[in-house]
Design a protein around this motif. Structure first.
Motif, PDB file in Angstrom:
ATOM      1  N   ILE A 288     -56.364 -24.735 -52.456  1.00 41.18           N
ATOM      2  CA  ILE A 288     -56.521 -24.313 -53.513  1.00 41.18           C
ATOM      3  C   ILE A 288     -57.980 -23.815 -53.666  1.00 41.18           C
ATOM      4  O   ILE A 288     -58.642 -24.709 -53.295  1.00 41.18           O
ATOM      5  N   THR A 289     -58.211 -22.415 -54.210  1.00 41.46           N
ATOM      6  CA  THR A 289     -59.571 -22.164 -54.031  1.00 41.46           C
ATOM      7  C   THR A 289     -60.265 -22.284 -55.299  1.00 41.46           C
ATOM      8  O   THR A 289     -59.662 -22.670 -56.402  1.00 41.46           O
ATOM      9  N   TYR A 290     -61.784 -22.144 -55.314  1.00 41.15           N
ATOM     10  CA  TYR A 290     -62.533 -22.467 -56.411  1.00 41.15           C
ATOM     11  C   TYR A 290     -61.765 -21.449 -57.693  1.00 41.15           C
ATOM     12  O   TYR A 290     -62.016 -22.113 -58.778  1.00 41.15           O
ATOM     13  N   ILE A 291     -61.516 -20.228 -57.307  1.00 42.49           N
ATOM     14  CA  ILE A 291     -61.035 -19.281 -58.510  1.00 42.49           C
ATOM     15  C   ILE A 291     -59.966 -19.653 -58.938  1.00 42.49           C
ATOM     16  O   ILE A 291     -59.743 -19.455 -60.236  1.00 42.49           O
ATOM     17  N   GLN A 292     -59.051 -20.387 -58.119  1.00 45.68           N
ATOM     18  CA  GLN A 292     -57.639 -20.702 -58.797  1.00 45.68           C
ATOM     19  C   GLN A 292     -57.895 -21.863 -59.820  1.00 45.68           C
ATOM     20  O   GLN A 292     -57.546 -21.686 -60.757  1.00 45.68           O
ATOM     21  N   GLY A 293     -58.776 -22.510 -59.433  1.00 44.20           N
ATOM     22  CA  GLY A 293     -59.439 -24.039 -60.423  1.00 44.20           C
ATOM     23  C   GLY A 293     -59.933 -23.271 -61.595  1.00 44.20           C
ATOM     24  O   GLY A 293     -59.274 -23.471 -62.494  1.00 44.20           O
ATOM     25  N   GLU A 294     -60.586 -22.094 -61.341  1.00 43.80           N
ATOM     26  CA  GLU A 294     -61.018 -21.652 -62.550  1.00 43.80           C
ATOM     27  C   GLU A 294     -60.341 -21.027 -63.575  1.00 43.80           C
ATOM     28  O   GLU A 294     -60.367 -21.005 -64.798  1.00 43.80           O
ATOM     29  N   VAL A 295     -59.438 -20.370 -62.621  1.00 49.49           N
ATOM     30  CA  VAL A 295     -58.363 -19.591 -63.625  1.00 49.49           C
ATOM     31  C   VAL A 295     -57.371 -20.625 -64.540  1.00 49.49           C
ATOM     32  O   VAL A 295     -57.057 -20.315 -65.571  1.00 49.49           O
ATOM     33  N   THR A 296     -57.012 -21.569 -63.687  1.00 53.95           N
ATOM     34  CA  THR A 296     -56.478 -22.784 -64.425  1.00 53.95           C
ATOM     35  C   THR A 296     -57.162 -23.299 -65.536  1.00 53.95           C
ATOM     36  O   THR A 296     -56.563 -23.615 -66.849  1.00 53.95           O
ATOM     37  N   GLN A 297     -58.450 -23.625 -65.373  1.00 54.58           N
ATOM     38  CA  GLN A 297     -59.555 -24.074 -66.403  1.00 54.58           C
ATOM     39  C   GLN A 297     -59.409 -23.050 -67.656  1.00 54.58           C
ATOM     40  O   GLN A 297     -59.298 -23.577 -68.715  1.00 54.58           O
ATOM     41  N   LYS A 298     -59.483 -21.824 -67.338  1.00 55.89           N
ATOM     42  CA  LYS A 298     -59.272 -20.812 -68.508  1.00 55.89           C
ATOM     43  C   LYS A 298     -57.957 -20.987 -69.219  1.00 55.89           C
ATOM     44  O   LYS A 298     -58.036 -20.921 -70.436  1.00 55.89           O
ATOM     45  N   GLU A 299     -56.871 -21.074 -68.280  1.00 59.89           N
ATOM     46  CA  GLU A 299     -55.494 -21.263 -68.700  1.00 59.89           C
ATOM     47  C   GLU A 299     -55.334 -22.448 -69.889  1.00 59.89           C
ATOM     48  O   GLU A 299     -54.693 -22.344 -70.874  1.00 59.89           O
ATOM     49  N   MET A 300     -55.888 -23.404 -69.782  1.00 57.07           N
ATOM     50  CA  MET A 300     -55.852 -24.547 -70.422  1.00 57.07           C
ATOM     51  C   MET A 300     -56.830 -25.048 -71.314  1.00 57.07           C
ATOM     52  O   MET A 300     -56.861 -25.766 -72.100  1.00 57.07           O
ATOM     53  N   ASN A 301     -57.821 -23.925 -71.326  1.00 57.16           N
ATOM     54  CA  ASN A 301     -59.113 -23.954 -72.277  1.00 57.16           C
ATOM     55  C   ASN A 301     -59.838 -25.307 -72.006  1.00 57.16           C
ATOM     56  O   ASN A 301     -60.249 -25.736 -73.128  1.00 57.16           O
ATOM     57  N   ALA A 302     -59.849 -25.748 -70.897  1.00 56.91           N
ATOM     58  CA  ALA A 302     -60.646 -26.822 -70.614  1.00 56.91           C
ATOM     59  C   ALA A 302     -62.344 -26.349 -70.739  1.00 56.91           C
ATOM     60  O   ALA A 302     -62.447 -25.417 -70.525  1.00 56.91           O
ATOM     61  N   GLU A 303     -63.091 -27.173 -70.849  1.00 61.48           N
ATOM     62  CA  GLU A 303     -64.438 -27.062 -71.016  1.00 61.48           C
ATOM     63  C   GLU A 303     -65.140 -26.561 -69.789  1.00 61.48           C
ATOM     64  O   GLU A 303     -65.968 -25.350 -69.765  1.00 61.48           O
ATOM     65  N   LEU A 304     -64.827 -26.977 -68.723  1.00 54.75           N
ATOM     66  CA  LEU A 304     -65.217 -26.540 -67.438  1.00 54.75           C
ATOM     67  C   LEU A 304     -64.576 -26.925 -66.424  1.00 54.75           C
ATOM     68  O   LEU A 304     -63.425 -27.780 -66.452  1.00 54.75           O
ATOM     69  N   TYR A 305     -64.804 -26.017 -65.161  1.00 58.19           N
ATOM     70  CA  TYR A 305     -64.108 -26.456 -63.925  1.00 58.19           C
ATOM     71  C   TYR A 305     -65.071 -26.851 -62.912  1.00 58.19           C
ATOM     72  O   TYR A 305     -66.215 -26.186 -62.667  1.00 58.19           O
ATOM     73  N   LEU A 306     -65.068 -28.154 -62.514  1.00 63.85           N
ATOM     74  CA  LEU A 306     -66.028 -28.732 -61.445  1.00 63.85           C
ATOM     75  C   LEU A 306     -65.290 -29.151 -60.163  1.00 63.85           C
ATOM     76  O   LEU A 306     -64.104 -29.506 -60.495  1.00 63.85           O
ATOM     77  N   GLU A 307     -65.829 -29.194 -59.114  1.00 61.20           N
ATOM     78  CA  GLU A 307     -65.299 -29.652 -57.800  1.00 61.20           C
ATOM     79  C   GLU A 307     -66.081 -30.820 -57.271  1.00 61.20           C
ATOM     80  O   GLU A 307     -67.293 -30.766 -57.644  1.00 61.20           O
ATOM     81  N   CYS A 308     -65.495 -31.572 -56.409  1.00 64.81           N
ATOM     82  CA  CYS A 308     -66.369 -32.666 -55.671  1.00 64.81           C
ATOM     83  C   CYS A 308     -65.654 -33.263 -54.510  1.00 64.81           C
ATOM     84  O   CYS A 308     -64.532 -32.935 -54.233  1.00 64.81           O
TER      85      CYS A 308
END
Ligand SMILES: Nc1nc2c(ncn2[C@@H]2O[C@H](COP(=O)(O)OP(=O)(O)OP(=O)(O)O)[C@@H](O)[C@H]2O)c(=O)[nH]1
Length: 347
Positions: A288-308
């Motif tokens: 899973i790429t960073y961009i996919q994570g960001e897209v999902t964050q937007k889809e669920m209206n989460a405040e932020l997407y972060l990786e660790c």
């Protein structure tokens, strides 16, 4: 129950407290993230958690805040018990493992709906865990590609992890007449990881007649990771008659992991006459790429997407710094509005 001192984060004093709950598939890295943050220890061996609480102190805006961090069990067996943890949460961290597409899919399939059910207005942060493994897997794949004869055409275990085509036609005779998405991968491991085409027609007769996106990657490691085409037609006369997305990957490292085409026609004259999605994929190992994570964050209206990476303590502090900031802001906003702070209730 365990207490973490949180090295360098101050002494416990009475003051504002925040409850942060962490959820996500079993084994995705929740306990490790909390333990590294609150205790400084990375648990190398996997021991499924049931429920744990870690307490630590942070300083924010010159004030000390007590963070109560609630670990939960990711396994389905605990689906009926887990909701107890949501009570009075100020923020929820939804986690997935960036090397495990199922855990990523479950963010939208399972975790987001569950959290929203029990915690209607509570802020959410989406976390992609184990980023160090993503690098490892990419390295392994490159080494493998050097050692082995290139895989030339369609193999088992194709890395498309998600394909969706949807046409929601609520009226007849909308003028979309053609949608096509195709990915023809003739070599392994090309890095397209996300293609999205969407057409949202809220009026009739929009004038787009042809949309095409194509990615023709003729070199190694081409860096396209995201293609999106969208047509949001809010005026009259939208005659979309043709949308095409195609990815023709003729070199190494093709890895399409997500293709979505959607057409949402809410007005008169919807008439999709042709939809096609095709993908020939030659490799496995979806990451899973960073961009996919960001897209999902937007889809669920989460405040932020972060990786660790809990293992290497990368970004761990930042996650809780942001979580504290967001949870406090939400609390203060609610207080300002003379409402009860946003918190979760057990229904
Ligand atoms: N390489 C690497 N491994 C990790 C990382 N985080 C967790 N792990 C490993 O992944 C396994 C599962 O991690 P946990 O933190 O126990 O996962 P969990 O989400 O709490 O799992 P449940 O308690 O079953 O819900 C363990 O073997 C960890 O060592 C990371 O950042 N990098």
């Amino acid at each position: 129950m365990q207490n973490g001192s949180g090295a360098g984060r101050g002494r416990a004093v009475s003051g504002e407290q925040l409850k942060i709950v962490i959820v996500g598939d079993g084994g995705c890295g929740k306990t490790s993230l909390l333990m590294v943050y609150a205790k400084g220890d990375f648990p190398e061996t996997y021991a499924p958690s049931v429920f744990e609480k870690y307490v630590t102190m942070v300083t924010h805006g010159g004030k000390e805040i007590q963070l109560n961090l609630y670990d939960t069990a990711g396994q389905d067996d605990y689906d009926r018990l887990r909701p107890l943890s949501y009570q009075d949460a100020n923020l929820v961290l939804i986690c997935y493992d960036v090397t495990n597409p199922t855990s990523f899919d479950n963010v939208l399939i399972k975790w987001y709906p569950e959290v929203r059910h029990f915690c209607r207005d509570v802020p959410i942060i989406l976390i992609g865990c184990k980023t160090d493994l993503r690098k490892d897997k990419e390295r392994t794949r490159k080494l493998k590609a050097q050692d082995q004869a290139p895989i030339t055409y369609i193999q088992d275990q194709a890395p498309i992890t998600y394909i969706q085509v949807s046409a929601d036609l609520t009226q007849d005779q909308a003028p979309i007449t053609y949608i096509q998405v195709s990915a023809d991968l003739t070599q392994d491991q090309a890095p397209i990881t996300y293609i999205q085409v969407s057409a949202d027609l809220t009026q009739d007769q929009a004038p787009i007649t042809y949309i095409q996106v194509s990615a023709d990657l003729t070199q190694d490691q081409a860096p396209i990771t995201y293609i999106q085409v969208s047509a949001d037609l809010t005026q009259d006369q939208a005659p979309i008659t043709y949308i095409q997305v195609s990815a023709d990957l003729t070199q190494d490292q093709a890895l399409i992991t997500y293709i979505q085409v959607s057409a949402d026609l809410t007005q008169d004259q919807a008439l999709i006459t042709y939809i096609q999605v095709s993908a020939d994929l030659t490799q496995d190992q979806a990451l899973i790429t960073y961009i996919q994570g960001e897209v999902t964050q937007k889809e669920m209206n989460a405040e932020l997407y972060l990786e660790c990476s809990a293992k290497y303590r990368e970004n761990v502090e930042d996650i809780f710094k942001e979580a504290t900031k967001i949870a406090l802001a939400a609390n203060r906003k609610a207080r300002h509005a003379r409402k009860k702070p946003h918190s979760c209730t057990i229904l």
